[in-house]
Every structure is written in C-alpha cells, then in structure tokens.
Design an enzyme around this catalytic site. Structure first.
Site: not given
Length: 398
Positions: A148, A198, A215-216, A242, A305, A349, A363, A378, A382
């Site tokens: 990843k 987060e 995961g989003s 992920e 992450a 964010r 990201g 994605e 974000k």
C-alpha cells in the site's frame, strides 16, 4: 539550542509570533494564548523518553511548574516527515473545557462568510500526473513487496481577499461536529487549520483509545443512494484490505505497551458530511500509566493510513512519486500535558492559510486493486470539507 526550518532559517520565539492556538474534540477543547516556549526539535525517536524531543518538553514543563503552573500543556503539530522540524508550543495562558464551545446559538455562522472569488488555482500534481503516479504505484505492487502507498496532492488557491482564519475554523466546527478541529500558527506566518475525522491516540490516565480510518467513499445527496454507497464500502474487498493493513500495524505497535488491548475483528462505518469511512475503535490499558500521550503518538506515526505498508517501501514510493513536500499534512496535531494525558489527531482535511493564499491537501490509499480515476475522485471528495468551509463549490476550483 538553535533550531531551523526546512529552508535553513533560524527559528526563534520572535519569528513565530503566534496568534493563538486551538484544538478541540468531543472530549475537550484547548485554547492557548501567548507564548512561553517554542519547540522545533524533530519528532524522530519521540516514542523514547530519552529522545531530544521528550527531554526538551520535560525541560519546558519543569520551568512552567517552577513558575507556579500546576499542569502545563503543550499544543501544536508534527509533520509527516518526523526528521523535519516540529511546531510545538507551550502557551503562556491555557483555557481547557470538557467539551467544545456550543455553536447552536449562532445560526448565522454558516451564512456569514465573505463571498470569496478565486483568482487562480493549481493542483500539484495535476490530474493526469496524479493518475500516472497511481499507475506507477500499482506497478510497484507487482515488482516489489510494497502492499500500500498513500499518494497526496495539493490544491493551491489564490483568493480575492484575505482569509479570516477564525471564521473558517468556526465554520469547520459547525459543519463537522464529530471532528477534531485545530488552528495552529506556523513559523512562516501561515496558519494550519482543519477538521480531521481521525484520532491517532487519546490517553487519559492508564487508558488509551485510537480510531484509525482507512477505506473511503463520497457521501451522496440522495438518501437511498448514500445508504447504498455506505453498504458498498462496508462490503468492499479492496477497502477492507486497505483498512486491515492499518489496524494490524497499530495493534502490533501498541500491544507491547498494553496489559489489555481490544481490537474489533470488523470495521464499522464512520461518516462525515462529505465522506464515508471504515473505522475501528481500539481501546487498551497501559502497562505503565506514566507513558505519555506524545510517546504513543510518535510510536504510531505515520500509520499505514497516511503512508502505506510496509513503511520503508511506502515512504520511498511517496518520495519518488509525489512532486511536493507534505509539510504538516498527514502529520499529527494535538496536545499533551505534564501528567502525560493528551489527544493527537491525524492532520487531514486541512489547509494552510496565509493572507489570501490557501493550500488544501488530500490523499488516497493506493493498493493493488486501485483505479486511477477512482483515486483522483476520492481526493476531490476529500477536498470538499475545506472547500465547504470557504464557501467554495467543487466546480469553482476544478
């Protein structure tokens, strides 16, 4: 001891000139004013009490206790690259609340912002370059042991008037009530402001709590479609894979420090106004309650992450594929006190504001099943958290 920023310029109390410090969660709000100490020592090795960072913090706390402060507090941020300078402050005056200020009695907050006009905008990298980087990352999964890599982008915007950071912060709190909100002045006269969803780590006494996200999916305006989107995310093999990389790594790192550690087998759904995320609530009791919150945060940072897995390979891929320095983005932001308690969130964010210039960050986690178009989308989704706070629509800056 002298400290320097990334450009080699000497940092001092005079060069910082903070306008106030702010961090809030649903648990606590910390507001600081004035400046007693500024610490720029890199966080590398900060999980160890004998590290230069921890020794400097202890020295500053000792000075504050000697002048009559019962429980000094440190507030600030640490960059993605822990070998780069930190940006940590011990304020002269600190006010702490058991929750965040209530904005429900301020109905005009969301409608009170100036109408910004976009003078110029630029994405670094641009769309085609970002998608090319995703393809290159996926190629590395086939030729190396990389599993990843998190790739990011910066959206640079010049507005037609200066930004009132306090106003942006207030809107972020109103729009994202479950987030971790922060406003931290930087040595270059900019302000780091954001609403992270987060939590990296919270420590109170001997108890710790972490709530990693990975995961989003973008929220949908149609209620039924939004429900379908969340269910697809929860069942996504790609996103669950992920997410599991992140959870396994955090559990492995925390286990030696804990006498008990509870890690759910399956993630749950976590929502923000703009995104759905897979989340896992990790709780534990420390073997040694004296281990401080910043030690634990430095132990975990950066998690898969925001970096990838395994660490060295993903970190190398980021350096190769990203054309920009992340700075504080995907670092950590928060506070800790002299008793070892504290709360550190992942710096996502968010944006950096200086006068009428804004840099926003986003990201996406890249794994073998990633699609360049989906990963670009994605990052666009974000960016919505910060664009909404500025009263800007996605199409205005696309």
């Amino acid at each position: 001891m002298q400290h320097f920023n990334a450009e080699g310029e000497k940092l001092s109390l005079k060069s910082v000139q903070p306008r106030g410090f702010y961090f809030s969660s649903q648990e606590r709000t910390i507001i600081g004013n004035g400046l007693r100490h500024f610490i720029s020592i890199p966080a590398q090795g900060g999980e160890e009490l004998h590290s230069e960072l921890q020794k400097e913090i202890s020295r500053c706390f000792k000075k504050e206790i000697e002048r009559g402060v019962d429980n000094p507090i440190l507030i600030g941020c640490i960059p993605f690259d822990v070998s780069a300078p930190s940006c940590l402050y011990v304020p002269e005056n600190v006010t702490s609340y058991s929750n965040r200020p209530d904005l429900n009695n301020e109905p005009n907050v969301l409608g009170s912002i100036n109408d910004f006009g976009v003078v110029s905008k630029r994405s670094k990298p641009n769309e085609s370059s970002f998608k090319e980087a995703v393809d290159k990352a996926v190629g590395k999964f086939k030729s190396t042991e990389l599993e990843k890599a998190v790739l990011s982008r910066v959206l640079e915007i010049e507005l037609n008037s200066d930004v009132d950071v306090e106003q942006i912060l207030t809107r972020l709190i109103k729009q994202n009530p479950k987030g971790f909100h922060f406003s931290i002045p930087q040595p270059d006269r900019s302000v780091l402001v954001g609403a992270s969803p987060e939590l990296l780590i919270r420590k109170e006494g001997g108890s710790i709590y972490s709530n990693p996200l990975a995961g989003s999916a973008k929220r949908q305006s149609n209620k039924q479609q939004d429900k379908i989107t969340s269910e697809k995310l929860q069942g996504s093999v790609k996103d669950n894979y992920e997410h599991r990389l992140v959870i396994d790594q955090i559990a492995t790192q925390l286990s030696p420090y804990c006498q008990t550690l509870h890690v759910p087998q399956q993630p749950s759904l976590f929502d923000t106004p703009t995104m759905w995320h897979l989340a896992t609530s990790i709780e534990g009791e420390l073997k040694d309650a004296q281990t401080n919150a910043l030690q634990l945060a430095c132990l975990l940072h950066p998690t898969p992450a925001v970096c990838g897995y395994p660490f060295n390979l993903s970190h190398d891929a980021i350096k190769e594929l990203e054309p920009h320095d992340r700075g504080m983005f995907t670092g950590m932001v928060g506070w800790c006190d002299a008793q070892g308690n504290g709360e550190w969130a992942v710096t996502i964010r968010c944006g950096k504001v200086r006068d009428n210039s804004v840099r926003l960050f986003a990201g996406a986690g890249i794994v073998d099943a990633s699609c360049p178009n989906a990963e670009w989308a994605e990052t666009e989704a974000k960016l919505g958290t910060m664009l909404d706070a500025f009263g800007l629509k996605e199409q205005e800056v696309a």
